[in-house]
Write an enzyme that holds these catalytic residues in place. Structure first.
Site, PDB file in Angstrom:
ATOM      1  CB  CYS A  10      -1.784   5.086  17.684  1.00 10.76           C
ATOM      2  SG  CYS A  10      -3.335   4.936  18.553  1.00 10.76           S
ATOM      3  CD  GLU A  11       2.652   2.977  14.089  1.00 10.93           C
ATOM      4  OE1 GLU A  11       3.452   3.650  13.424  1.00 10.93           O
ATOM      5  OE2 GLU A  11       2.974   2.291  15.076  1.00 10.93           O
ATOM      6  CD  GLU A  22       8.287 -22.961  -4.447  1.00  7.62           C
ATOM      7  OE1 GLU A  22       8.518 -21.774  -4.155  1.00  7.62           O
ATOM      8  OE2 GLU A  22       9.093 -23.874  -4.203  1.00  7.62           O
ATOM      9  N   PRO A  23       2.839 -21.085  -6.885  1.00  7.66           N
ATOM     10  CG  PRO A  23       0.833 -21.600  -7.984  1.00  7.66           C
ATOM     11  CD  PRO A  23       2.170 -22.190  -7.611  1.00  7.66           C
ATOM     12  N   GLY A  24       1.284 -18.340  -5.211  1.00 10.78           N
ATOM     13  CA  GLY A  24       0.536 -17.968  -4.007  1.00 10.78           C
ATOM     14  C   GLY A  24      -0.489 -16.909  -4.356  1.00 10.78           C
ATOM     15  NE  ARG A  25       1.586 -10.941  -5.386  1.00 10.46           N
ATOM     16  CZ  ARG A  25       1.948 -10.120  -4.400  1.00 10.46           C
ATOM     17  NH1 ARG A  25       1.079  -9.287  -3.891  1.00 10.46           N
ATOM     18  NH2 ARG A  25       3.180 -10.139  -3.931  1.00 10.46           N
ATOM     19  N   GLY A  50       5.367 -16.240  -8.084  1.00  5.98           N
ATOM     20  CA  GLY A  50       5.695 -14.877  -8.477  1.00  5.98           C
ATOM     21  C   GLY A  50       4.837 -14.229  -9.534  1.00  5.98           C
TER      22      GLY A  50
HETATM   23  N1  LLP Z   1       7.916 -19.454  -3.320  1.00  6.64           N
HETATM   24  C1  LLP Z   1       8.761 -18.794  -2.511  1.00  6.64           C
HETATM   25  C2  LLP Z   1      10.031 -19.419  -2.156  1.00  6.64           C
HETATM   26  C3  LLP Z   1       8.426 -17.520  -2.026  1.00  6.64           C
HETATM   27  O1  LLP Z   1       9.285 -16.872  -1.237  1.00  6.64           O
HETATM   28  C4  LLP Z   1       7.181 -16.941  -2.389  1.00  6.64           C
HETATM   29  C5  LLP Z   1       6.803 -15.608  -1.904  1.00  6.64           C
HETATM   30  C6  LLP Z   1       6.324 -17.681  -3.221  1.00  6.64           C
HETATM   31  C7  LLP Z   1       6.723 -18.924  -3.680  1.00  6.64           C
HETATM   32  C8  LLP Z   1       4.978 -17.183  -3.650  1.00  6.64           C
HETATM   33  O2  LLP Z   1       5.054 -16.059  -4.440  1.00  6.64           O
HETATM   34  P1  LLP Z   1       3.726 -15.478  -5.137  1.00  6.64           P
HETATM   35  O3  LLP Z   1       3.285 -16.468  -6.190  1.00  6.64           O
HETATM   36  O4  LLP Z   1       2.697 -15.292  -4.081  1.00  6.64           O
HETATM   37  O5  LLP Z   1       4.172 -14.191  -5.722  1.00  6.64           O
HETATM   38  N2  LLP Z   1       4.219  -9.982   1.346  1.00  6.64           N
HETATM   39  C9  LLP Z   1       4.462  -9.590  -0.012  1.00  6.64           C
HETATM   40  C10 LLP Z   1       4.815 -10.775  -0.886  1.00  6.64           C
HETATM   41  C11 LLP Z   1       6.009 -11.541  -0.384  1.00  6.64           C
HETATM   42  C12 LLP Z   1       6.277 -12.795  -1.176  1.00  6.64           C
HETATM   43  C13 LLP Z   1       7.257 -13.656  -0.484  1.00  6.64           C
HETATM   44  N3  LLP Z   1       7.553 -14.894  -1.163  1.00  6.64           N
HETATM   45  C14 LLP Z   1       3.239  -8.848  -0.536  1.00  6.64           C
HETATM   46  O6  LLP Z   1       2.285  -8.664   0.208  1.00  6.64           O
HETATM   47  O7  LLP Z   1       3.244  -8.380  -1.673  1.00  6.64           O
END
Ligand code: LLP
Length: 419
Positions: free
Chosen positions: A344-345, A275-278, A239
């Site tokens: 087409c949107e 759990e970092p993603g972004r 997050g």
């Molecule tokens: N853990 C869980 C359980 C999650 O649901 C998520 C993201 C993460 C970790 C990773 O979160 P991050 O570190 O990436 O913020 N599609 C949206 C973002 C949706 C995130 C969903 N869950 C966007 O493009 O902004």
């Protein structure tokens, strides 16, 4: 920090000029900088150094197996949400004991596959899921390792569409049911509860919600131990936000984030899971597209590009902002325009009132911050092939997902013989 910079007036990914990639793979395409992925992983992990924490990359953010393999070699685990992501993570060589399985709905087949693989833990989000997981584990004669994902009822202060930790969101077990369910699970022969999990949302730009959630997690661990339960892990989700505008808000530093989490967890004697993603992938990727034409709509200038909302859907879906850069620098005066795709949107607009200097036909534009939730959220709407993905590493680059041919795209379709 990223590794997309101008050299001799041309935007590069590390040491590779973007036009060189465009010549080889065509447009549009995604490009990722290995150096940025490594750097972001290391900066994040360093904050937790010596604590025994597991950094499980959120596969949904950027799931290409080359990227997972790179991060796996750095020591990352994987946070997965489907059987498909499990398959990817294992294929990329991430050890099963570094995989956590999140998500509010898992099928029995997915549970079985994850148990067979021997993952570290399921993050279970409801009483019903607990019962189903026990059923699958019983059939396999194993005890399923799990954490209860609780809903801490913390407002992350982010866009409501990516907020997950308020009590009416669909995620997690209601706070006041956590102790009962954990104790029940602990008494079940097919369930092996090992911890607590939470995730409050995404693109969070203040540390306060994290501090609150971690504090609540700490309280719960203590309460459970008070009831005689063993608690070995505390998963605090992902997050942490990233800067999307070069001249905009600067989110908290990963080191400050880690310091807050550690202050609340170091003395607990639990394995902290993050759990970092972004944070790792977002600014490690660009989406590169070519200008098809310019169009004057009654005084409004549109620049139409060959990438569309099907390729990068964040602007259409959330109104998200992605900075744009012209790949070839120019001295021309900047002019205001809207940059739109060919889909087409009417929502297929990447950026309104962008200032572009020389968006002539054939010019390349790069959208920044496209590494996370870019390629993974793309679709083939309008029968547009998925944009290829390219990984740059120093002077090298490789196509890590090719553009499918029209034949590839139709390969799963069939016309029934009776038609
Ligand atoms: N853990 C869980 C359980 C999650 O649901 C998520 C993201 C993460 C970790 C990773 O979160 P991050 O570190 O990436 O913020 N599609 C949206 C973002 C949706 C995130 C969903 N869950 C966007 O493009 O902004």
């Amino acid at each position: 920090m990223d590794h997309f910079t101008y050299r001799d007036g041309v935007l590069h990914a590390e040491d590779v000029p973007l036009p060189l990639i465009a010549d080889e793979v065509g447009t549009p395409f995604y490009v990722y900088a290995a150096a940025t992925l490594r750097r972001h992983y290391r900066v994040f992990a360093e904050g937790f150094a010596g604590s025994g924490a597991l950094v499980a990359f959120a596969v949904k953010a950027l799931s290409n197996i080359a990227v997972l393999s790179l991060l796996g070699k750095e020591g990352a685990g994987a946070d997965i949400v489907s059987g498909g992501e499990l398959f990817r993570a294992l294929k990329a060589g991430i050890p099963a004991d570094r995989i956590v399985f999140s998500g509010v709905g898992k099928t029995r087949a997915e549970m079985k596959a994850a148990l067979e693989a021997g993952i570290l833990q399921f993050n279970v989000e409801s009483e019903a899921e607990l019962r189903q997981l026990a059923g699958v584990a019983e059939e396999m004669d194993v005890a399923a390792p799990l954490a209860l994902r609780v809903n801490p009822d913390v407002d992350a202060g982010t866009d409501t569409r990516i907020s997950t930790g308020r009590k009416n969101d669909k995620f997690g077990i209601p706070w006041d049911e956590a102790v009962r369910l954990y104790t029940e699970a602990a008494a079940h022969p097919s369930l092996a509860p090992r911890g607590i999990a939470m995730h409050i949302g995404s693109q969070i730009t203040s540390l306060m919600p994290f501090e609150k959630a971690a504090g609540r997690g700490r309280d719960l661990v203590t309460a459970l131990r008070g009831k005689g339960c063993e608690v070995a892990s505390l998963d605090l989700g992902g997050g942490l936000g990233i800067p999307y505008r070069q001249d905009g808000e600067v989110p908290p530093l990963p080191s400050d984030y880690a310091a807050i989490i550690r202050r609340l967890t170091d003395d607990l004697g639990v394995q902290v899971i993050m759990e970092p993603g972004r944070l790792i992938a977002g600014n490690a990727g660009l989406f590169v597209t070519e200008v098809l034409l310019q169009k004057d709509q009654d005084g409004t200038q549109y620049v139409i590009v060959d990438g569309g909302m099907n390729d990068l859907m964040r602007p259409a879906l959330y109104g998200s902002h992605h900075d744009v850069q012209e790949v070839a620098q120019s001295d021309a005066e900047p002019k205001s325009c809207h940059i739109a795709g060919p889909v087409c949107e009417s929502t297929d607009v990447f950026l309104r009132d962008a200032a572009l200097r020389d968006p002539k036909e054939g010019a390349l534009l790069a959208f920044r911050g496209a590494g996370a939730y870019g390629a993974t959220q793309s679709s083939q709407y309008n029968t547009r092939p998925l944009a290829p993905e390219v990984l740059v590493d120093g002077e090298r680059f490789a196509i890590i997902r090719k553009r499918p041919s029209y034949e590839d795209m139709l390969s799963g379709e069939a016309v029934p013989s009776w038609l």
